[in-house]
Design an enzyme around this catalytic site. Structure first.
Site, PDB file in Angstrom:
ATOM      1  N   SER A 248       0.904   6.520  -7.693  1.00  0.00           N
ATOM      2  CA  SER A 248       1.974   6.633  -6.710  1.00  0.00           C
ATOM      3  C   SER A 248       3.208   7.326  -7.293  1.00  0.00           C
ATOM      4  O   SER A 248       4.233   7.403  -6.635  1.00  0.00           O
ATOM      5  CB  SER A 248       2.343   5.251  -6.175  1.00  0.00           C
ATOM      6  OG  SER A 248       2.646   4.396  -7.249  1.00  0.00           O
ATOM      7  N   CYS A 337      -3.120  -5.940 -17.683  1.00  0.00           N
ATOM      8  CA  CYS A 337      -2.125  -6.060 -18.767  1.00  0.00           C
ATOM      9  C   CYS A 337      -1.175  -7.209 -18.478  1.00  0.00           C
ATOM     10  O   CYS A 337      -0.058  -7.255 -18.999  1.00  0.00           O
ATOM     11  CB  CYS A 337      -1.370  -4.743 -18.948  1.00  0.00           C
ATOM     12  SG  CYS A 337      -0.483  -4.217 -17.473  1.00  0.00           S
TER      13      CYS A 337
HETATM   14  N1  SAH Z   1      -4.019   4.351 -17.277  1.00  0.00           N
HETATM   15  C1  SAH Z   1      -2.721   4.882 -17.602  1.00  0.00           C
HETATM   16  C2  SAH Z   1      -1.616   3.855 -17.505  1.00  0.00           C
HETATM   17  C3  SAH Z   1      -1.456   3.215 -16.136  1.00  0.00           C
HETATM   18  S1  SAH Z   1       0.072   2.438 -15.904  1.00  0.00           S
HETATM   19  C4  SAH Z   1      -2.795   5.526 -18.984  1.00  0.00           C
HETATM   20  O1  SAH Z   1      -3.812   5.375 -19.668  1.00  0.00           O
HETATM   21  O2  SAH Z   1      -1.825   6.174 -19.398  1.00  0.00           O
HETATM   22  C5  SAH Z   1       0.074   2.008 -14.229  1.00  0.00           C
HETATM   23  C6  SAH Z   1       0.337   3.141 -13.249  1.00  0.00           C
HETATM   24  O3  SAH Z   1       0.180   2.618 -11.944  1.00  0.00           O
HETATM   25  C7  SAH Z   1       1.729   3.776 -13.266  1.00  0.00           C
HETATM   26  O4  SAH Z   1       1.592   5.141 -13.523  1.00  0.00           O
HETATM   27  C8  SAH Z   1       2.286   3.556 -11.850  1.00  0.00           C
HETATM   28  O5  SAH Z   1       2.986   4.698 -11.356  1.00  0.00           O
HETATM   29  C9  SAH Z   1       1.030   3.328 -11.056  1.00  0.00           C
HETATM   30  N2  SAH Z   1       1.121   2.503  -9.839  1.00  0.00           N
HETATM   31  C10 SAH Z   1       1.757   1.322  -9.671  1.00  0.00           C
HETATM   32  N3  SAH Z   1       1.506   0.810  -8.445  1.00  0.00           N
HETATM   33  C11 SAH Z   1       0.681   1.690  -7.813  1.00  0.00           C
HETATM   34  C12 SAH Z   1       0.051   1.716  -6.540  1.00  0.00           C
HETATM   35  N4  SAH Z   1       0.202   0.719  -5.662  1.00  0.00           N
HETATM   36  N5  SAH Z   1      -0.741   2.759  -6.236  1.00  0.00           N
HETATM   37  C13 SAH Z   1      -0.904   3.779  -7.116  1.00  0.00           C
HETATM   38  N6  SAH Z   1      -0.347   3.796  -8.353  1.00  0.00           N
HETATM   39  C14 SAH Z   1       0.436   2.768  -8.689  1.00  0.00           C
END
Ligand code: SAH
Length: 394
Positions: A248, A337
């Site tokens: 998002s 996490c």
């Molecule tokens: N897998 C990634 C880290 C993920 S962190 C890596 O290895 O680098 C979690 C992510 O979820 C963030 O980028 C945040 O923008 C996104 N996020 C949070 N809520 C969300 C939602 N409802 N839908 C889509 N993305 C979301």
């Protein structure tokens, strides 16, 4: 030196070297923000030196359990050197490394990540805030690096009565860095990225994902909560031909697309979807889509055990949808996490999701954070990142 006297019986956890003293354990005594205090039992025996947090329910975080130790610049120098030396032994295949992981390194309330030649620190508690200047100097001395950026723009500081802060603490200049992780190139901005810039704790899981994609010959890959596409690059490196990153955050997705090009992959093999994951999973299901490998790496749904119920439902929802979207023989790499969700509970949530999805699956791996984000034996609260790799029965 001010003294904090505990209630009778409340010395037990400190004797087991657990580093926190909760409000309810304190019989008497108080100090200023971050001031070093002597903590003693109801009978006056020394327990630890620690930092006092007047505004938090964690009143003291222990610096040292040795009565003879002085909490001064040398102390911080020694602790930082030990933490850095531990990382040097791990053979980490990246120039992005967590050098200090709070309680695990005997420095509660301090996080330090190194990205190339930039250090990034978070001062999360009153004690580390008070010693910030000393810690900054000791970090530069211990690493030989010239620049330190502060990312103390995090909610937990409010619990300590500390304001949010972000900016150069030592040195100055551009805040962009190119990370080399496994054999991949990833760009980040330590001033703008999430946390300190990147999710270093998932390093080994991204590497393993590339191996699994290759091993299974997975072609269609769905990377949910992709951030800047680390798992997507891993999927392409493993030979996937149709990779979708869902997040998002528009800026994070722009980086994901940039990373595909930067690593020499065909951009036609990657799609970036700026959307809510839950809604996207439902849509994909309605369209009858299937994937050979799916990553679910959501943000923290349960910061503490008090949020576990609501968070469990949220984890179950996305995992149920993810399992339904998995092709027979496909792999789901699912992570949490949340400190408030134990590995055992996460397993139960997945079992419930699989049952409701009508999917049977093997657990092919159980994983955690990379070892530069260590947990210690005496601090179970340090466990936060957990992952299950499940292979749908064909
Ligand atoms: N897998 C990634 C880290 C993920 S962190 C890596 O290895 O680098 C979690 C992510 O979820 C963030 O980028 C945040 O923008 C996104 N996020 C949070 N809520 C969300 C939602 N409802 N839908 C889509 N993305 C979301």
């Amino acid at each position: 030196m001010k003294t904090i006297r505990l209630r009778d019986g409340k010395e037990r956890s400190l004797l087991r070297r657990h580093p926190w003293v909760f409000q309810g354990s304190v019989a008497k005594g108080a100090a200023d923000l971050g001031e070093t205090v002597r903590v003693e039992s109801a009978s006056g025996d020394f327990l630890c030196w620690g930092a006092y947090s007047p505004n938090s329910s964690i009143k003291v975080r222990a610096w040292s359990f040795e009565e003879a130790e002085r909490i001064d610049a040398d102390f911080f120098g020694r602790r930082l050197q030990a933490a850095i030396a531990m990382r040097a032994r791990l053979g980490i295949d990246s120039n992005g490394v967590r050098l200090v992981h709070g309680e695990a390194d005997g420095l509660p309330g301090l996080v330090v990540d190194r990205y190339g030649d930039i250090l990034v620190a978070q001062f999360l508690a009153a004690g580390t805030e008070r010693w910030k200047g000393v810690i900054a100097d000791a970090l530069l001395a211990a690493t030989g690096l010239p620049r330190l950026f502060e990312r103390s723009d995090v909610g937990v500081r409010q619990l300590e009565g500390l304001p949010s802060h972000k900016g150069w603490l030592r040195g100055e200049g551009g805040s962009e860095v190119e990370l080399s992780e496994s054999s991949w190139r990833l760009k980040l901005d330590v001033a703008e990225g999430h946390k300190t810039g990147y999710y270093l704790d998932q390093r080994d899981n991204r590497r393993d994902f590339a191996r699994w994609v290759k091993q299974l010959g997975a072609q269609r890959v769905l990377n949910c909560y992709s951030y800047t596409g680390g798992f997507s690059v891993a999927a392409l490196a493993g030979g996937a031909t149709d990779v979708t990153s869902v997040d998002s955050s528009g800026p994070a997705l722009a980086r994901a697309s940039e990373h595909v090009l930067l690593n020499g992959f065909n951009p036609a093999r990657h799609r970036a979807l700026d959307a809510d994951v839950n809604a996207t999973l439902r849509l994909l299901l309605k369209e009858g889509r299937q994937f050979d490998a799916i990553v679910l790496d959501p943000p923290k749904f349960a910061p503490s055990a008090a949020h576990a119920d609501r968070a469990s439902r949220a984890y179950k929802d996305i995992n149920l949808l993810g399992l339904k979207l998995l092709a027979p023989g496909g792999l789901l790499c699912t992570y949490s996490c949340s400190g408030g969700i134990s590995a055992e509970l996460f397993h139960k949530i997945l079992a419930g999701a699989a049952m409701d999805a009508g999917v049977d699956a093997y657990i092919v791996d159980r994983v955690g954070a990379a070892p530069d984000h260590p947990q210690t034996l005496c601090f179970p609260e340090g466990e936060y990142l957990k992952g299950l790799l499940v292979l749908r029965k064909g």
